[in-house]
Design a protein around this motif. Sequence first.
Motif, PDB file in Angstrom:
ATOM      1  N   SER A  94       0.829  -1.230   0.236  1.00 36.21           N
ATOM      2  CA  SER A  94       0.115  -0.024  -0.132  1.00 36.21           C
ATOM      3  C   SER A  94       0.660   1.179  -0.006  1.00 36.21           C
ATOM      4  O   SER A  94       0.456   2.261  -0.526  1.00 36.21           O
ATOM      5  CB  SER A  94      -1.001  -0.157   1.108  1.00 36.21           C
ATOM      6  N   GLU A  95       2.218   1.082   0.633  1.00 35.54           N
ATOM      7  CA  GLU A  95       2.982   2.407   0.645  1.00 35.54           C
ATOM      8  C   GLU A  95       2.341   3.299   1.637  1.00 35.54           C
ATOM      9  O   GLU A  95       2.784   4.593   1.660  1.00 35.54           O
ATOM     10  CB  GLU A  95       3.244   2.852  -0.592  1.00 35.54           C
ATOM     11  N   GLU A  96       1.443   3.065   2.471  1.00 36.93           N
ATOM     12  CA  GLU A  96       0.880   3.985   3.199  1.00 36.93           C
ATOM     13  C   GLU A  96       1.720   4.227   4.712  1.00 36.93           C
ATOM     14  O   GLU A  96       1.829   3.150   5.148  1.00 36.93           O
ATOM     15  CB  GLU A  96      -0.773   3.717   3.761  1.00 36.93           C
ATOM     16  N   ARG A  97       1.998   5.352   5.056  1.00 33.54           N
ATOM     17  CA  ARG A  97       2.807   5.566   6.092  1.00 33.54           C
ATOM     18  C   ARG A  97       2.200   5.183   7.498  1.00 33.54           C
ATOM     19  O   ARG A  97       2.749   4.840   8.213  1.00 33.54           O
ATOM     20  CB  ARG A  97       3.327   7.445   6.148  1.00 33.54           C
ATOM     21  N   THR A 133      -6.148  -2.507   5.202  1.00 33.41           N
ATOM     22  CA  THR A 133      -5.234  -1.841   4.140  1.00 33.41           C
ATOM     23  C   THR A 133      -4.789  -3.178   3.072  1.00 33.41           C
ATOM     24  O   THR A 133      -4.736  -2.583   1.824  1.00 33.41           O
ATOM     25  CB  THR A 133      -3.762  -1.477   4.726  1.00 33.41           C
ATOM     26  N   ASP A 165      -2.677   3.676  -7.000  1.00 33.83           N
ATOM     27  CA  ASP A 165      -2.589   4.338  -5.878  1.00 33.83           C
ATOM     28  C   ASP A 165      -1.655   3.432  -5.006  1.00 33.83           C
ATOM     29  O   ASP A 165      -0.577   4.124  -4.111  1.00 33.83           O
ATOM     30  CB  ASP A 165      -3.788   4.473  -4.910  1.00 33.83           C
ATOM     31  N   HIS A 166      -1.515   2.372  -5.086  1.00 30.83           N
ATOM     32  CA  HIS A 166      -0.579   1.208  -4.386  1.00 30.83           C
ATOM     33  C   HIS A 166       0.418   0.485  -5.274  1.00 30.83           C
ATOM     34  O   HIS A 166       0.057   0.394  -6.620  1.00 30.83           O
ATOM     35  CB  HIS A 166      -1.755   0.264  -3.540  1.00 30.83           C
TER      36      HIS A 166
END
Length: 273
Positions: A94-97, A133, A165-166
Amino acid sequence: MFCIVLAYSYLCEVQMQVYVFDNTLDGLLTAVFDSFFLHQQQVTLLAEGEQLPLFGDEPHQVVTDSEKAERVWKGLEKNLSKDGLHMITISWLSEERALNQPLFNFICKVFLLKVKGLERNASDEDVLTVRNTCRRVLHEQLRMKQFIRFQKAKDGTYLGVVSPDHNVLPLITDHFADRFNDQPWLIYDAKRHYGYYYDGQSAMHVTFEDETSVPFDLADGKLSGEVLSENDKIFQDLWRTYFKAICIKERMNPKKQLSDMPRRYWKYMTEKN
């Protein structure tokens, strides 16, 4: 003044140890290793470049170590099901912090609690965040399979440009290698500046040293006129005509269309250009 001193003392007492890592999965696994080695499970995990807390001790700089990361992963293999391991690797794409802390907490809980089926415990906030996620990433890879549009170059190579987005390219290459196994193709992620090229045998990771010289426009994914196959120009026009022909104006539902086909995908879709 006395109240301020008391408040500061309280913050110092409850302040968790801060770890800073390089925002890689191996780095996160190394952070888990360090936290157990140093007996510090109350950890605030931050990626390099993130704002440090106002109060607190000097942060622990996590030095990514592949051996430490491998030891943690082998421990996870012993304590988690395949679905649990899959949830970790997929959610990381996802690369979401915002995932870093819950994922760190979840992995620590695997070793601390040693409870079977922990990855299915939706009542745990960290587990739920990782699960949700993971679902978003899997949903994105499904849409990529639906919305990639290929163009044929004069040399016979098919090009598809995306900007998801991901980071889902690693999840979809097998699908296209199986579906289009008799032709060479390149799927390129314009957002992350890499792609996968399939030569008829296997898909390989590729990058361009100079993206200004690539024969396609990163903004809309279109091949330049001198590279695009003449037949493909005709097929693109036919596809646009077909798309317009099957559209019944009286039954148009813009909200439903945006739900099924989000606008962020349109710039690379032939029928929308």
